[in-house]
Scaffold this motif. Sequence first.
Motif, short mmCIF file in Angstrom:
data_model
loop_
_atom_site.label_atom_id
_atom_site.label_comp_id
_atom_site.label_asym_id
_atom_site.label_seq_id
_atom_site.Cartn_x
_atom_site.Cartn_y
_atom_site.Cartn_z
N ASN A 56 8.89 -2.96 -73.95
CA ASN A 56 7.90 -3.22 -75.00
C ASN A 56 6.99 -2.04 -75.31
O ASN A 56 5.86 -2.22 -75.77
CB ASN A 56 7.04 -4.45 -74.64
N ARG A 57 7.46 -0.83 -75.06
CA ARG A 57 6.60 0.31 -75.39
C ARG A 57 6.60 0.55 -76.91
O ARG A 57 7.51 0.12 -77.62
CB ARG A 57 7.05 1.57 -74.64
N PRO A 58 5.59 1.21 -77.42
CA PRO A 58 5.49 1.43 -78.88
C PRO A 58 6.68 2.22 -79.41
O PRO A 58 7.21 3.11 -78.74
CB PRO A 58 4.19 2.22 -79.03
N ARG A 59 7.09 1.89 -80.64
CA ARG A 59 8.21 2.58 -81.28
C ARG A 59 7.72 3.85 -81.96
O ARG A 59 6.65 3.85 -82.59
CB ARG A 59 8.84 1.69 -82.36
N TYR A 60 8.50 4.92 -81.82
CA TYR A 60 8.22 6.17 -82.51
C TYR A 60 9.48 7.00 -82.50
O TYR A 60 10.46 6.66 -81.82
CB TYR A 60 7.06 6.93 -81.85
N ASN A 61 9.50 8.09 -83.23
CA ASN A 61 10.68 8.96 -83.30
C ASN A 61 10.87 9.69 -81.98
O ASN A 61 10.02 10.49 -81.58
CB ASN A 61 10.53 9.97 -84.44
N GLU A 62 11.96 9.38 -81.29
CA GLU A 62 12.25 10.00 -80.00
C GLU A 62 13.65 10.60 -80.00
O GLU A 62 14.27 10.77 -78.96
CB GLU A 62 12.12 8.95 -78.88
N ASP A 63 14.14 10.95 -81.20
CA ASP A 63 15.51 11.45 -81.31
C ASP A 63 15.71 12.75 -80.54
O ASP A 63 16.61 12.88 -79.73
CB ASP A 63 15.90 11.66 -82.78
N ALA A 91 17.19 25.77 -87.89
CA ALA A 91 16.74 25.11 -86.66
C ALA A 91 17.01 23.62 -86.74
O ALA A 91 17.01 23.02 -87.82
CB ALA A 91 15.25 25.37 -86.45
N CYS A 92 17.23 23.02 -85.59
CA CYS A 92 17.45 21.57 -85.52
C CYS A 92 16.20 20.83 -86.00
O CYS A 92 15.08 21.22 -85.69
CB CYS A 92 17.76 21.18 -84.07
N PHE A 93 16.41 19.76 -86.78
CA PHE A 93 15.27 18.95 -87.23
C PHE A 93 15.25 17.59 -86.53
O PHE A 93 14.56 16.66 -86.98
CB PHE A 93 15.25 18.80 -88.75
N TYR A 94 16.01 17.44 -85.44
CA TYR A 94 15.90 16.29 -84.55
C TYR A 94 16.07 14.95 -85.27
O TYR A 94 15.27 14.04 -85.11
CB TYR A 94 14.56 16.29 -83.82
N ALA A 95 17.13 14.83 -86.06
CA ALA A 95 17.29 13.58 -86.81
C ALA A 95 18.67 12.99 -86.78
O ALA A 95 18.82 11.80 -87.01
CB ALA A 95 16.88 13.82 -88.28
N THR A 96 19.71 13.78 -86.49
CA THR A 96 21.07 13.24 -86.54
C THR A 96 21.82 13.59 -85.26
O THR A 96 21.53 14.59 -84.61
CB THR A 96 21.85 13.79 -87.75
#
Length: 559
Positions: free
Chosen positions: A337-344, A211-216
């Motif tokens: 200026n929204r908070p940074r988080y993993n949105e890949d 399964a895809c791990f949403y990172a690359t």
Amino acid sequence: MSKADYDVLIVGSGAGGAMAAYELTKAGIKVLLLEAGRHYDPKTETPMFKRNADAPLMASGNTDKDFGYYDATVDGGWTVPDEPYTTDEDSEFLWWRARMLGGRTNHWGRYSLRFSEHDFKGKSRDGLGADWPFEYSDIAPWYDKTEALVGVCGTNTGLNDMPDSAPDVLQPPPAPRVPELLVAAAANKLGLKAVPMHRAVLTRPKDDRAACFYATPCGHGCSIGAAFQTTTSLLPMAHKTGNLTVITNAMVKQVTTDANGQVTGVTYIDKTSSEQLTLPARVVILAASACESARIMLNSASDSHPQGLANSSGQLGKNLMDSTGAGLGATIPALRNRPRYNEDGHTANHLFIPWWGHKAQENGELNFPRGYHFEIGSGFREPGAWVSGDFKGYGKALKDEAKANYGASVYFALRGEMLPNTDCYMDIAPDVTDKWGIPVARFHWKWSEHELNQVAHGLKTAKDLLQTMGATVGDLPSPEQAIAKGGQIIHEVGTTRMGESKEDSVTNQWGQTWDCPNLFVMDGGVFASNPHKNCTLTILTLAMRNANWLAGQLHKGAL
């Protein structure tokens, strides 16, 4: 290699060729597959974890790597060394070729939308173009089989532009990103719907694919097999049957015929030695891509086929279509200026806006006949060589502006249906050959008013969506300025069109050429129309269906 070593010879290892090889070898049929490009092993060659910051020019694209330094297309693009093509003096057309095992499936967007009843019978609705020689109900079960095998994530929406899949066929889609939720709210205010995109990316493990791990980025290729490409799925599966042999670096020059004009095999150039070789074949399948298969057939003219192989209809090379493309984007103030988080996520848009205007067209309310959809570009992405913002000065103020705008833009990419017209076709250049002496393709191209009116409508709709989200949008470009060049969307189809009669088509509904019963075409060339949905899922589905039919004919001894 003798004819007894294989039953079917396939040209091309992309979506159509690999699916045909899988279906035939699974049925116990020996297959020899020729690929014009080099061997490619995604498990060892895929730069999945390479960073833009480590590449020249922040991994920006160039003529060697059109889609970026790490794009999975190791050999190929809109320009291919030693393989030119030409256009007539009034045309501009871009022809993408992936010269590698697996073809374009190694880097494609993996959008996987079914064509609908509207799409297969467009001419019956508005009198334009051509109908397909079957109904949606004929192909629906094959869409189910293909989606299940490939691994497509998404949901059944109930919308008339998105036919439902059978229960339990689709894998769950990833959650929408924050900007996509904002788009969905804006679309709802305008009476439109934003729904999960169907995409050939695994969100659950399948066979030996993870399964895809949403990172690359999917465009780098996928060594774990989550993002569909034939080099991690169909080709290995076909190899496991023991019935598939592959020859790479095999540039097919022509299909050979006997004195009666019937197909006997192919002649190809071994690109590593420049040796010309001829192979016999009981059945030949061309799946080299719409324009490459048509080029091979046009270059296979003979006394029995003076206009090109299997071209008694005169339609070979005609009906060339690509998707329309245009785009509009803006910075959304609420996203600054929204908070940074993993949105890949799985790289591409999780939501999109399907076509909504069938009823309006039936009522004569629109000045163009076919539809389009919006793909959404948004979210936090790995930084590249460009960032939006109103940059002034230097130092902290400049950095703060760049940071504020990171992830704050939304871009709408229009992809629409093109109708065939007499100005869009390909033939053979009279005085240009490639490195191996094979005459090259020549393209003729002109958008019609149908497509220009469609793009104008799409730009206005995109502006309305952006303004509803609070963006400031300036004057729109003209559709002539905004529309992509022919071939630029890489959805070229139609050059070997299927139909119900040999008078106006090249193949029947099974991809079998009317003039040569043992010659089949199983790529996008057989498309009778070019709906706004991306074409690869339907290429895969037709190849599965038609190769299954061919296997039955071979087992019965009919071919």
